[in-house]
Design an enzyme around this catalytic site. Structure first.
Site, short mmCIF file in Angstrom:
data_model
loop_
_atom_site.label_atom_id
_atom_site.label_comp_id
_atom_site.label_asym_id
_atom_site.label_seq_id
_atom_site.Cartn_x
_atom_site.Cartn_y
_atom_site.Cartn_z
N ASP A 1 0.87 -1.17 0.00
CA ASP A 1 0.00 0.00 0.00
C ASP A 1 0.91 1.24 0.00
O ASP A 1 2.14 1.13 0.02
CB ASP A 1 -0.96 -0.02 1.19
CG ASP A 1 -2.19 0.86 0.93
OD1 ASP A 1 -2.14 1.68 0.00
OD2 ASP A 1 -3.19 0.74 1.65
C1 BGC Z 1 -5.12 3.10 0.22
C2 BGC Z 1 -5.38 2.01 -0.79
C3 BGC Z 1 -5.31 2.58 -2.19
C4 BGC Z 1 -3.97 3.24 -2.39
C5 BGC Z 1 -3.79 3.83 -3.77
C6 BGC Z 1 -3.87 3.89 -0.11
O1 BGC Z 1 -3.72 4.99 0.72
O2 BGC Z 1 -5.00 2.52 1.50
O3 BGC Z 1 -6.63 1.41 -0.56
O4 BGC Z 1 -5.53 1.56 -3.13
O5 BGC Z 1 -3.84 4.30 -1.45
O6 BGC Z 1 -4.56 4.95 -3.95
#
Ligand code: BGC
Length: 767
Positions: A308
């Site tokens: 993430d």
């Molecule tokens: C979130 C994810 C997301 C990623 C990309 C992160 O902050 O936890 O769910 O897919 O950002 O935007």
């Protein structure tokens, strides 16, 4: 000295990129192996590196993205030629038109299409309730609403439409579905889940994956790679704050949190994203046992694992399991994360340099690096990117079509849940003076929630519809003067938290006097992740005051909740004649609510979670044991506001009985039949949940738990028999000795008000 070393490294990187240019039309597995064999360490590391679009687009003097979005050629060249970056994600905090996406995609894929690169880029985005970063895309209910339909067909259709519209935007990879269980209502991302129950979440989640990737996982040019997130336990944060630690006993990790991911992996999901938090003391990104042993070895996951946002970095800066950035990268990569969403500039350069060094020093083996690259190339190949990273974007003529919109509207219709309707206040009729009020009454953003056009979903610039609840109701009851609107309360963000103030209370009170019924659309502003943290589950006091004022004027009150999570309303519940949980129903929520309020359509949504009655008492329908003291009246031990699965319809169906069609109590195989009927003179849709109760076991069994469910359509007077088979796999639980086992003894099947019992004569050990 450091500078010389750095210059040498950069020179090395430049020369390393000068390899044979391979361009495949349709690579076989052997072609991919040959490609890997020919790649330099730098190129391999680059494949594991994901950057955000902000890292390569042009910005103004304040660092804001230029609109329309433009790729900065020098930054792109550096990312591709020097660092061999393999993947790009997201957008610069706004929503692009289809032609802007086309221009971005043409620019970033140009080097590959001109044969200057030999591996295509993989673009990923959070199209979590429709293609929310493309102007005019079809927006569905958020996942929590989707779960409330209890209709996997909608999950599949939402997946298909979203995949199609992603591809129309040139995007082949969607960071969806969220398979975290919604068991911590304080959590700001509760609305992104498919509810609290693993069986409901599994059926809906698997259907979403099927919709995204296509029925056989072929992933043609109309489908995209799904991304299961966030593996695992992210939603169970103890404090309720985003990205804070969770404590999940192994038994419940196995029984509740892992099965949904496992089923989606078995469905062929191509990618999976990791939990940013810490579970039982181990950061998700450093958990070898879960990532490599469970996911890759035991479950046979073939795709790749992506981190993430900045989570390699977080191992060092937040979780403190790595004493340096370089150690953090080694830790996460060796635990089994294949791609790092680094994703900013210049951080991604440090990541690449650290990784190259780690491979050269033997801290990351070539075998492990090859494994990650193989997985990434496998997914790129599955998506057809080698053949063409951007199939003709003009050929997606169904983008934003009425056919797609009507699917989204029907999904909203089936999700919205009627929780109370006393004295027949609903449906509304054309002779009544209706006041539609509250901050959500004339607000499209509150229907959609976060991840809509921007991350937090607060921007109104990119909204492509105007049909709010007020406008939709007005359209259905067009007689001038019969439908009125007042906001009553304004919601806004203050010091990072939601705040409220009254908005022309006098006008609201005057409008109440004129009305027969007040429809109050209350809830919360869109928010997610850290900005969505709250201090309390209580619904905002000023909004509650709108209910009190309407009731004290002796008016009928209909409460419509637009909520990302269940907010506490026990004090105002008795003042409301009707209560509707709309969740975050999406762009077509206004239309759907108007049809339901007027009785032109019926409610068939059912709660996908246990709605709490008190702020500090969070409980689940499948709690262990029977809460005996509550039964004897001593304590209100299990006493939610509404039970999981609860919901009303104007015309209710009937569950007439349940019987065994076959049972083998030695082998543990059972077939049951459930008879349902529609005694009404209208067509209905009804949810039929089947629960299981194990009466005694070596670990306290759940009071009851869902084992399957159906959503059935019934014509007036129609009678149907539903069939369901199950075996020891359904009965199994982690026993006191830590083994999966269907333990002998008496079980009950519960369906509606009916109950049938059976015995299992012997324990059955199930792997
Ligand atoms: C979130 C994810 C997301 C990623 C990309 C992160 O902050 O936890 O769910 O897919 O950002 O935007």
């Amino acid at each position: 000295m450091k500078f010389i070393a750095f210059s040498l490294l950069v020179a090395l990187l430049f020369s390393a990129s000068d390899i044979d240019k391979l361009y495949f039309t349709h690579p076989t597995e052997n072609d991919i192996e040959a490609l890997i064999a020919n790649m330099t360490i730098e190129e391999k590391v680059g494949q594991t590196c994901q950057i955000t679009l902000d890292a390569i687009h042009k910005t103004d003097q304040k660092g804001q993205a230029l609109i329309p979005e433009q790729i900065d050629e020098a930054k792109l060249k550096e990312a591709l030629e020097v660092y061999h970056v393999g993947s790009v994600l997201n957008v610069g905090w706004h929503t692009l038109k289809l032609e802007e996406w086309k221009s971005v995609m043409s620019d970033i894929h140009a080097p590959y299409l001109k044969h200057e690169q030999n591996i295509p880029l993989l673009y990923g985005i959070d199209a979590i309730h429709g293609v929310n970063y493309t102007v005019g895309g079809t927006l569905f209910p958020q996942e929590i609403g989707l779960a409330a339909t209890w209709n996997p067909e909608f999950a599949k259709q939402m997946g298909e439409v979203t995949a199609y519209e992603c591809r129309a935007s040139g995007i082949p990879w969607n960071f969806s579905p969220v398979l975290d269980l919604g068991r911590q209502p304080l959590w700001s991302r509760h609305f992104e889940t498919l509810g609290e129950d693993p069986v409901l979440a599994t059926k809906m989640g698997v259907a979403l994956v099927e919709g995204y990737q296509g029925p056989k996982g072929d992933v043609d040019q109309f489908h995209v790679a799904a991304c299961l997130k966030h593996f695992v336990g992210y939603s169970a944060s103890f404090s309720g704050r985003d990205r804070t630690p969770a404590f999940i006993p192994e038994k419940y990790l196995q029984e509740l949190y892992l099965p949904t991911f496992k089923a989606a992996v078995e469905q062929g999901a191509l990618t999976l994203m990791i939990n940013s938090g810490v579970v039982n003391g181990i950061p998700g990104h450093a958990n070898y046992q879960l990532l490599t042993q469970t996911l890759k070895k035991d479950w046979g996951f073939k795709g790749f694992v992506v981190s993430d946002w900045e989570d390699f970095i977080m191992l060092h800066t937040v979780h403190h399991t790595a004493a340096s950035l370089s150690e953090a990268a080694i830790q996460a990569f060796n635990a089994g994360v294949d791609m790092s969403m680094v994703p900013s500039n210049p951080q991604y350069k440090t990541y690449c340099q650290d990784m190259i060094q780690a491979v050269q020093d033997g801290k990351i083996s070539m075998e492990r690096l090859n494994d990650a690259v193989r997985r990434i190339l496998y997914v790129k190949n599955k998506l057809g990117l080698f053949q063409n990273p951007m199939p003709d974007m003009d050929s997606y003529t169904k983008f934003g079509s009425n056919a797609f919109k009507s699917i989204a509207r029907n999904a909203a219709l089936e999700s919205i849940t009627l929780l109370k309707n006393e004295g027949g206040v609903l449906p509304l009729n054309a002779k009544q003076h209706i006041l539609i009020a509250g901050p959500g009454a004339d607000n499209l953003n509150m229907l959609n929630g976060a991840w809509t056009h921007t991350w937090q979903g607060l921007d109104t610039n990119f909204n492509s519809r105007e049909e709010t609840i007020y406008r939709a109701v007005q359209r259905l009851f067009p007689t001038p003067g019969m439908v009125d609107y007042q906001k009553g309360v304004e919601l806004f963000m203050e010091n990072d938290f939601e705040a409220s103030r009254f908005d022309n209370l006098k006008a609201y009170q005057k409008a109440i006097k004129k009305s027969d019924v007040v429809v109050l659309c209350l809830g919360e502003l869109p928010s997610t992740e850290k900005p969505g943290d709250i201090h309390s589950l209580q619904l905002d006091e000023k909004q509650k005051e709108l209910v009190r004022l309407a009731k004290s004027a002796n008016k009928k009150v209909v409460l419509v909740l637009l909520e990302a999570r269940p907010r506490i309303i026990n004090d105002i519940e008795p003042l409301c004649d009707a209560i509707i949980q709309a969740y975050l129903p999406g762009d077509f929520g206004g239309d759907a609510l108007a049809l339901l309020l007027s009785g032109d359509a019926d409610f068939s949504g059912r709660l996908p979670y246990t709605y709490p009655r008190y702020d500090g008492v969070i409980e689940f329908y499948d709690h262990p044991g029977s809460v005996a003291r509550a039964k004897s009246g001593q304590f209100n031990a299990y006493n939610p506001q509404w039970d999981f699965g609860f919901g009303l319809s104007y015309a209710m169906g009937m569950i007439n009985g349940v019987r065994f069609a076959h049972k083998d109590e030695n082998k543990g195989t059972f077939d049951i039949e459930v008879n349902v009927s529609n005694p009404n003179n209208t067509h209905i849709k009804m949810v039929v949940p089947i629960y299981l109760s194990d009466l005694y076991a070596s670990t306290t069994p759940e009071n009851k738990r869902l084992i399957d469910f159906y959503k059935v359509s019934l014509r007036p007077g129609e009678n149907k028999t539903l069939e369901f088979s199950f075996d020891a796999n359904t009965l199994k639980r982690i026993s006191a000795d830590g083994k999966w086992r269907a333990e002998k003894g008496t079980f009950e099947i519960l369906c509606g008000t009916h109950k049938i019992a059976f015995e299992l004569f012997d324990d059955i050990i199930v792997e």
